[in-house]
Design an enzyme around this catalytic site. Sequence first.
Site, PDB file in Angstrom:
ATOM      1  N   GLY B 194       0.803  -1.228   0.000  1.00 32.52           N
ATOM      2  CA  GLY B 194       0.000   0.000   0.000  1.00 32.52           C
ATOM      3  C   GLY B 194       0.830   1.269   0.000  1.00 32.52           C
ATOM      4  O   GLY B 194       0.304   2.359   0.225  1.00 32.52           O
ATOM      5  N   GLY B 195       2.110   1.138  -0.271  1.00 27.49           N
ATOM      6  CA  GLY B 195       3.022   2.278  -0.201  1.00 27.49           C
ATOM      7  C   GLY B 195       2.787   3.355  -1.249  1.00 27.49           C
ATOM      8  O   GLY B 195       3.343   4.440  -1.140  1.00 27.49           O
ATOM      9  N   ASN B 273       9.065   2.386  -1.040  1.00 23.56           N
ATOM     10  CA  ASN B 273       9.243   3.820  -1.227  1.00 23.56           C
ATOM     11  C   ASN B 273       8.530   4.639  -0.152  1.00 23.56           C
ATOM     12  O   ASN B 273       7.526   4.215   0.412  1.00 23.56           O
ATOM     13  CB  ASN B 273       8.678   4.225  -2.592  1.00 23.56           C
ATOM     14  CG  ASN B 273       7.201   3.898  -2.704  1.00 23.56           C
ATOM     15  OD1 ASN B 273       6.838   2.769  -2.971  1.00 23.56           O
ATOM     16  ND2 ASN B 273       6.328   4.882  -2.469  1.00 23.56           N
ATOM     17  N   ASP B 316      10.732   6.361  -6.565  1.00 24.46           N
ATOM     18  CA  ASP B 316      10.023   5.101  -6.340  1.00 24.46           C
ATOM     19  C   ASP B 316      10.969   3.905  -6.371  1.00 24.46           C
ATOM     20  O   ASP B 316      10.622   2.832  -6.850  1.00 24.46           O
ATOM     21  CB  ASP B 316       8.904   4.917  -7.377  1.00 24.46           C
ATOM     22  CG  ASP B 316       7.900   3.840  -6.982  1.00 24.46           C
ATOM     23  OD1 ASP B 316       7.897   3.428  -5.800  1.00 24.46           O
ATOM     24  OD2 ASP B 316       7.136   3.383  -7.846  1.00 24.46           O
ATOM     25  N   ASP B 318      11.799   1.430  -4.544  1.00 22.30           N
ATOM     26  CA  ASP B 318      11.549   0.497  -3.437  1.00 22.30           C
ATOM     27  C   ASP B 318      12.768  -0.378  -3.166  1.00 22.30           C
ATOM     28  O   ASP B 318      13.380  -0.896  -4.102  1.00 22.30           O
ATOM     29  CB  ASP B 318      10.433  -0.483  -3.809  1.00 22.30           C
ATOM     30  CG  ASP B 318       9.070   0.142  -3.898  1.00 22.30           C
ATOM     31  OD1 ASP B 318       8.310   0.028  -2.933  1.00 22.30           O
ATOM     32  OD2 ASP B 318       8.771   0.723  -4.958  1.00 22.30           O
TER      33      ASP B 318
END
Lengths: 258, 564
Positions: B194-195, B273, B316, B318
Amino acid sequence: MRRRGFGGRWVAGAAIWLAAATGAGRAQDHAEHDPADIAYGLDVYRAQCANCHAETGDGVAGVDLRGGQLRRAATDRDLIGVIRNGIPGTGMSAFDLDTADMAAIVAYLRNMTFEIDAVPLGDAARGRTIFEGRGACLDCHRVRDRGPRAGPDLTAIGAARPPSALRRSLLDPTGTMRPIDRPVELVTADGTRVTGRRLNEDTYTVQLIDEQARLRSFDKAGLRGFRVLTASPMPAYGDRLDAGELADLLAYLVSLKG
Amino acid sequence: MRTHETMRRIGLAALLVGTASGAVSAQVPFERLREAAQTPAHWLTYSGSYLSQRYSGLDEVTPANIGDLQLQWVYQTPVVGPWQSTPLVVDGVMYLTQRPNDVVALDARTGRVFWIYRYPTPPDHRACCGSNNRGVAILGDRVFMATLDAHVVALDAATGAERWNVELADKALAYSFTLAPLVVKDQVIVGSAGGDRGIRGFIAALDAATGEETWRFHTIPGPGEPGHETWEACPPNPETYCDPEAWRHGGAAAWLTGSYDPELNLMYWGLGNPGPDFNRAQRPGDNLYSDSVVALDADTGELRWHFQFTPNDPYDYDAVQIPVLADFERNGVTLKAMLWANRNGFYYVLDRTTGRFLTGRPFVAVNWAEGLDDSGRPVETPQPPGAPTYPGVQGGTNWYSPSFSPRTGLFYVPAWEDYASVFDGQPQEYEPGRSFVGGRPRTAAPVPDAPTVPGLTRGPINTWTDAAGSGAVVALDALTGALQWKFEMTDITSSGILTTASDLLFTGTRSGYFQALDARTGDLLWRTSLGGQITNGPMTYEVDGRQYVAVIAGHSLSTFALRD
């Protein structure tokens, strides 16, 4: 013919339009959208939207499309979603527009206050004459049952590509040629030379349509030579046609909806 | 010899039939999970073992006989969409998930289904990026799945009957689970996704017997906790939008499975992220523990150390790659290392006991940073507005699993090359449960309007071509990151990598090829076309003394073994 948006300024005659097309400059008020798309978008708006929203954009109570800022559509992607899906519980129904019409209506809705001069889209009938005659487009492209298959089939190009993209293709074919469409040259194991237009490629194989319009597929490992060319075989039409002729030709391409 | 082997297989097959019920009700105590690398007939965790090397000790299939590899069976899912699951295989039974949250138990020798559990995924879940689920975990006689609406369920491994079902977070706030859980001792550990939608990430442990939550680690420290200061206060009159509550919805999701070192009793989890993804200006500070790896005490969830790869990330990038654990002997001393090819384009070696940075260097073209300093912190070189940043938003690699072979000493990365994005961070106010990314980066296109590499799904025609980015298997010296060989592919890849004790490397492509390379040289040894994109990692197991290699391509799981 002069096409006019609503309530705004006069800008962009033919000279500025062509300058924008070649990257030399852009009118300040609509930097994100191309005049040709805005102009074509007005046609789409009149056909699809004006019945409810009116030409002035304020035909629905509580909704004002002018100004480019829309409550439910902060981004162009949101706006496309609203048009494609409609707004449940309101009078806004879903519209199934092709790629080009969708791009154009978005461009227009973001620029309703922008006044559009006559030039971007000319006369399609005159454009067809150029397409089939002096432009020699049928030497490579096919429209319905006319022309060869060496270049991409243009029968529905007006549905697939917005006017701005079509115009860039006319002015700068090499700079706008999609990589998948690049010409390939290869030499088979027995020394046969094959040229064609690339249709698909992966690590091990390449698929193309050759100059005889045959669909061919080759294992790359078995080739003696394989080259993907980056120059388009299509000439740039900025030197061959004047602004009016280009606008006519563009109008014809835009009209090719399949 | 061949006949003898065949006879042996027939005999074992008969035995298996006779003991099928025993196989289905297999017991998998923690000790079996801990020793998974020593029992390669089974694939007991998402990444094959706690070390997450995706290396198998099986060696029946070799570079010499791989030409005899033959399709054995296919299982097709009826569900459309990228299928990112990695199966487990325990005592001849395969457990895998299919979209959205089904668990399937089938015979790993024939592909015939024993049972299917269908979780009633609510349609209003807000999981980002599709209804993905990457697999299950097993302990005792139960399998565990984490769901798109932020539940965890325990199932009876023999029947698929639900044993418990607990909700860990609010799906309306876009909390979801897409990963395969990690089981350590008697706990089931999961991390939230859900980032990209403004969650505050967490890792939670549940009692495997009851589902009761035993601890929760918030991946963004709250007020008073160490690290909270890296979500800096906004200046009095900021020039651009600054969010004083950024930490509350700052992302740092843990959307892929962690690893575990039983000797240190530490778990390692990669974190995603910070949010919003692309607008760093509204969340000043390093934004811990986004884009970091955290080492947690496996019993209590207490933080032992952390290492951040990309501070205050606007790209982004991650850091959810699988933490790969490997030991190296150096000057009579054992180095307990962590190997990490990051989405940000750098390869890192860390000391996993302390978190200390040992070395790092780019494995693809990088221009957002000119290098790493002595502590491993990037020396940033942000590109001017409108200019391409390498690697692009999908990264130099992403979530798909790398592999490490202790035999070759090489670390194998599925990489994206010659791929860039133009980033444009935009202010965005948080709205609960909604997309929270702060801008819309554009993948650099080779010509205006040309298709660019597709994010998750692709059609059968490669309309973007290698002009927009291409794929590679990159083999690095695990201790230095030096390039040893590279296998270049026309299309970008989203396939994980498997290596084996016979020095084979298996991987896939988005164009649907399943292929085997020589793990020492990168030479192509074998390939077949499965016709659908491969978006997970291949895995291997053994039944009746016969080695199988399984891979999901498109909507089919295909399983191969040597011709009988």
